[in-house]
Write an enzyme that holds these catalytic residues in place. Structure first.
Site, PDB file in Angstrom:
ATOM      1  N   SER A   1     -21.368  -8.283 -27.661  1.00 25.15           N
ATOM      2  CA  SER A   1     -20.795  -7.225 -28.498  1.00 25.15           C
ATOM      3  C   SER A   1     -19.749  -7.850 -29.369  1.00 25.15           C
ATOM      4  O   SER A   1     -19.207  -7.342 -30.273  1.00 25.15           O
ATOM      5  CB  SER A   1     -20.083  -6.368 -27.412  1.00 25.15           C
ATOM      6  OG  SER A   1     -19.037  -7.226 -26.907  1.00 25.15           O
ATOM      7  N   GLY A   2     -19.458  -9.183 -29.088  1.00 29.60           N
ATOM      8  CA  GLY A   2     -18.487  -9.761 -29.922  1.00 29.60           C
ATOM      9  C   GLY A   2     -17.209  -9.753 -29.375  1.00 29.60           C
ATOM     10  O   GLY A   2     -15.886 -10.224 -29.935  1.00 29.60           O
ATOM     11  N   GLY A   3     -16.959  -9.103 -28.097  1.00 30.23           N
ATOM     12  CA  GLY A   3     -15.700  -8.983 -27.521  1.00 30.23           C
ATOM     13  C   GLY A   3     -15.403 -10.356 -26.692  1.00 30.23           C
ATOM     14  O   GLY A   3     -16.485 -11.007 -26.601  1.00 30.23           O
ATOM     15  N   VAL A   4     -14.452 -10.396 -25.890  1.00 29.42           N
ATOM     16  CA  VAL A   4     -14.154 -11.791 -25.455  1.00 29.42           C
ATOM     17  C   VAL A   4     -14.993 -11.937 -24.158  1.00 29.42           C
ATOM     18  O   VAL A   4     -15.870 -13.001 -24.195  1.00 29.42           O
ATOM     19  CB  VAL A   4     -12.482 -11.425 -24.655  1.00 29.42           C
ATOM     20  CG1 VAL A   4     -12.364 -12.908 -24.119  1.00 29.42           C
ATOM     21  CG2 VAL A   4     -11.611 -10.977 -25.779  1.00 29.42           C
ATOM     22  N   ASP A   5     -15.227 -10.946 -23.414  1.00 29.77           N
ATOM     23  CA  ASP A   5     -16.204 -11.192 -22.188  1.00 29.77           C
ATOM     24  C   ASP A   5     -17.663 -11.552 -22.503  1.00 29.77           C
ATOM     25  O   ASP A   5     -18.045 -12.857 -22.119  1.00 29.77           O
ATOM     26  CB  ASP A   5     -16.185 -10.125 -21.230  1.00 29.77           C
ATOM     27  CG  ASP A   5     -14.764  -9.750 -20.704  1.00 29.77           C
ATOM     28  OD1 ASP A   5     -14.009 -10.413 -21.093  1.00 29.77           O
ATOM     29  OD2 ASP A   5     -14.700  -8.477 -20.405  1.00 29.77           O
ATOM     30  N   SER A   6     -18.281 -10.834 -23.368  1.00 31.73           N
ATOM     31  CA  SER A   6     -19.888 -11.084 -23.817  1.00 31.73           C
ATOM     32  C   SER A   6     -19.653 -12.507 -24.634  1.00 31.73           C
ATOM     33  O   SER A   6     -20.750 -13.302 -24.272  1.00 31.73           O
ATOM     34  CB  SER A   6     -20.511  -9.931 -24.119  1.00 31.73           C
ATOM     35  OG  SER A   6     -19.958  -9.785 -25.573  1.00 31.73           O
ATOM     36  N   SER A   7     -18.561 -12.731 -25.164  1.00 33.77           N
ATOM     37  CA  SER A   7     -18.759 -13.778 -26.033  1.00 33.77           C
ATOM     38  C   SER A   7     -18.564 -15.316 -25.412  1.00 33.77           C
ATOM     39  O   SER A   7     -19.213 -16.363 -25.570  1.00 33.77           O
ATOM     40  CB  SER A   7     -17.497 -13.936 -27.084  1.00 33.77           C
ATOM     41  OG  SER A   7     -17.661 -12.969 -28.015  1.00 33.77           O
TER      42      SER A   7
ATOM     43  N   GLU B   1       4.870 -11.527  -5.751  1.00 35.54           N
ATOM     44  CA  GLU B   1       3.917 -11.708  -6.844  1.00 35.54           C
ATOM     45  C   GLU B   1       4.405 -10.705  -8.301  1.00 35.54           C
ATOM     46  O   GLU B   1       3.835 -11.223  -9.331  1.00 35.54           O
ATOM     47  CB  GLU B   1       2.582 -10.747  -6.410  1.00 35.54           C
ATOM     48  CG  GLU B   1       2.578  -9.344  -6.550  1.00 35.54           C
ATOM     49  CD  GLU B   1       3.258  -8.560  -5.301  1.00 35.54           C
ATOM     50  OE1 GLU B   1       3.772  -9.505  -4.367  1.00 35.54           O
ATOM     51  OE2 GLU B   1       2.850  -7.519  -4.997  1.00 35.54           O
TER      52      GLU B   1
ATOM     53  N   HIS C   1       8.116  -7.792  -3.213  1.00 36.59           N
ATOM     54  CA  HIS C   1       6.975  -8.335  -3.767  1.00 36.59           C
ATOM     55  C   HIS C   1       7.043  -9.723  -4.515  1.00 36.59           C
ATOM     56  O   HIS C   1       7.648  -9.578  -5.653  1.00 36.59           O
ATOM     57  CB  HIS C   1       6.403  -7.194  -4.940  1.00 36.59           C
ATOM     58  CG  HIS C   1       6.012  -5.924  -4.165  1.00 36.59           C
ATOM     59  ND1 HIS C   1       4.765  -5.804  -3.701  1.00 36.59           N
ATOM     60  CD2 HIS C   1       6.753  -4.736  -3.918  1.00 36.59           C
ATOM     61  CE1 HIS C   1       4.714  -4.402  -3.259  1.00 36.59           C
ATOM     62  NE2 HIS C   1       5.769  -3.920  -3.194  1.00 36.59           N
TER      63      HIS C   1
ATOM     64  N   LYS D   1      -9.330 -11.754 -16.378  1.00 36.84           N
ATOM     65  CA  LYS D   1      -9.485 -11.670 -17.907  1.00 36.84           C
ATOM     66  C   LYS D   1      -8.568 -13.245 -18.512  1.00 36.84           C
ATOM     67  O   LYS D   1      -9.207 -13.683 -19.531  1.00 36.84           O
ATOM     68  CB  LYS D   1      -8.590 -10.528 -18.481  1.00 36.84           C
ATOM     69  CG  LYS D   1      -8.986 -10.303 -20.118  1.00 36.84           C
ATOM     70  CD  LYS D   1     -10.157  -9.732 -20.196  1.00 36.84           C
ATOM     71  CE  LYS D   1     -10.394  -9.336 -21.625  1.00 36.84           C
ATOM     72  NZ  LYS D   1     -11.605  -8.277 -21.583  1.00 36.84           N
TER      73      LYS D   1
ATOM     74  N   CYS E   1       5.079  -6.390   1.853  1.00 40.50           N
ATOM     75  CA  CYS E   1       5.683  -4.915   1.646  1.00 40.50           C
ATOM     76  C   CYS E   1       4.683  -4.118   2.895  1.00 40.50           C
ATOM     77  O   CYS E   1       4.988  -4.431   4.049  1.00 40.50           O
ATOM     78  CB  CYS E   1       5.343  -4.155   0.365  1.00 40.50           C
ATOM     79  SG  CYS E   1       6.066  -2.649   0.253  1.00 40.50           S
ATOM     80  N   TYR E   2       4.047  -3.353   2.532  1.00 42.27           N
ATOM     81  CA  TYR E   2       3.087  -2.579   3.611  1.00 42.27           C
ATOM     82  C   TYR E   2       2.319  -3.686   4.633  1.00 42.27           C
ATOM     83  O   TYR E   2       2.429  -3.308   5.587  1.00 42.27           O
ATOM     84  CB  TYR E   2       2.170  -1.584   2.970  1.00 42.27           C
ATOM     85  CG  TYR E   2       1.279  -0.687   4.036  1.00 42.27           C
ATOM     86  CD1 TYR E   2       1.795   0.135   4.381  1.00 42.27           C
ATOM     87  CD2 TYR E   2      -0.137  -1.302   4.481  1.00 42.27           C
ATOM     88  CE1 TYR E   2       0.995   0.833   5.524  1.00 42.27           C
ATOM     89  CE2 TYR E   2      -0.778  -0.356   5.212  1.00 42.27           C
ATOM     90  CZ  TYR E   2      -0.081   0.710   5.959  1.00 42.27           C
ATOM     91  OH  TYR E   2      -0.935   1.096   7.001  1.00 42.27           O
TER      92      TYR E   2
ATOM     93  N   GLY F   1       0.763  -1.295   0.088  1.00 47.97           N
ATOM     94  CA  GLY F   1       0.194  -0.136   0.036  1.00 47.97           C
ATOM     95  C   GLY F   1       0.807   1.061   0.080  1.00 47.97           C
ATOM     96  O   GLY F   1       2.035   1.047   0.455  1.00 47.97           O
TER      97      GLY F   1
END
Ligand code: XMP
Length: 524
Positions: free
Chosen positions: A223-229, A171, A169, A370, A82-83, A55
């Site tokens: 929409s044809g985008g990744v998420d809605s598809s 990660e 970190h 994603k 870290c924090y 943070g």
């Protein structure tokens, strides 16, 4: 719930989502909770382990984010980063102060590798540091398990209480053995198994969707985008033609994109659903005619989408569920999950459309990042081109045409963009085949945009007075900041030649090298 869960307790660090993603990559489900959430909320997850994020604050500042020490009494392993490491120290009676030497970047750390966090880690390992404060004196019961020349407590543990901390970190990929350390924490220390996998996610989701929907009807704006598809694919597998997808082709999509979406989800495709394609191009061009102000254009495109969708929804009649392709970062960033992004409100979450008659919202991807959505897409058998599609703004080419939008300008930008993407993809593929690694210049987003500049040129013996097209390519991790990608000049030259020869109306090609900030990725 019911699955093994690691809670990432967010103190406002920029890597909160990265920590959660890394935990999931190691096969364990993780959720991000804000430090503002009560401990009772945290307990509801029945966590197998808790990670405290970094943070921007100093623990000794007034009003700095803190947490109840009850957290350390739950009998659940805790890792502070870290924090988070400093806060753990501060709360448990150690001392945090300003470091005499600020550490930033890749630093060599010496570790005691007979400890659970460092099992299998090299004695000396490169870690990513970014801190002004440091742990001056460990809390009682803690011992140092790693150190650098300037930082005596690069990592600590209180093994009896199952509490661990790292100043660096793990990660971040610059920490060379960070993945191993996080895996040691979630598997070795917390005892989690590999239970988070996308094939089982698909199976479980299908079952959950069936239970929830019963014999109800579901409507999804595709929409044809990744998420809605991917949402459409998952819903279709679960409930078949109880799902209706409305795909609005606003005439501002990339070249051939409308047909590609139809091929996947329409009658000829392999998904069982009701697919409605609305060819609304002309309506949009009429509405947009003569409008050159970017925000007005965005508004017109958004409003027209609602009108078209509303008309279709009316024809369908009442539905039980409205489905949305909301994903986990949307949830976190709208402030419903973690801390750092109360900044941005997202259109998918919170603001529910009131123009469709439905009883409930269903969001089958709400828990996924994603990269996980993409894996699910592949599991469902969606084409790779669709699953790995670049981000594309809702207003589409409308904001990649500076000035007013016409059908002719859309054609110009579509054709130029198609050539550009083709050539970049080809060069990237060739680089990969020759070198076995991704090209270092490979952009995360690249597209052509039509400038409003016209200039004089010559073609054959003819004088031309045509438009200039701009090519944009950026490398970015979070799309909040970006740098122009240095696509090889030879590739750009091929693109330039092809565009000038193949796209009528263009006689000049610019390459945009602006970073973000001060620029934005899109042009409007
Ligand atoms: P900017 O231009 O703000 O873009 O640097 C950052 C990322 O967001 C995308 N973008 C949009 N996406 N509606 C969207 O759905 C929009 O109005 C919009 N504007 C920008 C852009 O493509 C980039 O990935």
């Amino acid at each position: 719930m019911g699955k093994e869960t690691i809670v990432v307790l967010d103190f406002g660090g920029q890597y909160n989502q990265l920590i959660a993603r890394r935990v999931r990559e190691s096969g364990v489900y993780s959720v991000i909770c804000s430090y503002r959430q009560d401990i009772e909320e945290i307990k509801k997850w029945d966590p197998k382990g808790i990670i405290l994020t970094g943070g921007p604050n100093s623990v000794y500042e007034e009003g700095a984010p803190s947490y109840t020490t009850e957290l350390f009494e739950l009998g659940v392993p805790v890792l502070g980063i870290c924090y988070g490491a400093q806060l753990m120290t501060h709360l448990l009676g150690g001392k945090v102060g300003t470091a005499p030497v600020r550490e930033y970047g890749k630093i060599e750390v010496t570790v005691k590798n007979d400890t659970p966090l460092f099992e299998g880690v090299s004695d000396k390992t490169i870690c990513w540091m970014s801190h002004n404060d440091y742990i001056e004196k460990p809390a009682p019961g803690f011992v140092n398990t790693a150190w650098t020349d300037n930082c005596p407590s690069a990592a600590l543990e209180n093994r009896d209480r199952n509490l661990y901390a790292t100043q660096y970190h793990p990660e971040v990929l610059h920490t060379q053995e960070g993945t191993k350390m996080l895996s040691n924490f979630v598997h070795g220390i917390c005892g989690c198994s590999d239970s988070w996998r996308m094939d089982t996610f698909v199976e479980d989701s299908i079952k959950a969707i069936r239970d929830k929907v019963g014999d109800g009807k579901v409507l999804l704006a595709l929409s044809g985008g990744v998420d809605s598809s991917v949402a459409a694919g998952l819903l279709s597998k679960a409930i078949g033609n109880q799902l209706t997808c409305v795909f609005v082709d606003h005439g501002l999509l990339r070249k051939n994109e409308g047909d590609e979406v139809e091929q996947v989800f329409g009658k000829e495709g392999k998904f069982d659903l009701n697919f409605i394609r609305v060819n609304a191009q002309d309506r949009y061009y009429v509405k947009l005619a003569g409008e050159d102000e970017p925000e007005r254009k965005r508004k017109i495109i958004g409003e027209e989408f609602i009108r078209v969708f509303e008309e279709e929804a009316k024809k369908i009649g009442a539905v039980d569920f409205l489905a949305q392709g909301t994903i986990y970062p949307d949830v976190v960033e709208s402030g419903l999950g973690g801390e750092s992004a109360v900044i941005k409100s997202h259109h998918n979450v919170g603001g529910l459309p009131d123009y469709v008659d439905f009883k409930e919202i269903i969001e089958p991807l709400r828990d996924l990042f994603k990269d996980e959505v993409r894996k699910v897409g592949l599991e469902l058998g969606l084409p790779r081109e669709l699953v790995f599609r670049q981000p594309f703004p809702g207003p589409g080419l409308g904001i990649r045409i500076i000035g007013d939008v016409t059908a002719e300008k859309v054609r110009i930008v579509q054709d130029s963009d198609f050539i550009y993407r083709q050539e970049v993809d080809k060069a990237a593929r060739e680089y990969f085949e020759a070198n076995g690694v991704e090209a270092p210049w490979m952009p995360n987003q690249y597209f052509a945009a039509l400038t409003n500049v016209r200039s004089v040129g010559v073609m054959g013996d003819e004088r031309t007075y045509d438009y200039a097209i701009a090519l944009r390519a950026v490398r970015t991790i979070d799309f909040m900041t970006a740098e122009a990608a240095d696509i090889p000049f030879e590739v750009l030259q091929i693109v330039m030649n092809r565009i000038i020869n193949e796209v009528k109306g263009i006689n000049r090609v610019f390459y945009d090298i602006t970073s973000k900030p001060p620029g934005t990725i899109e042009f409007e």
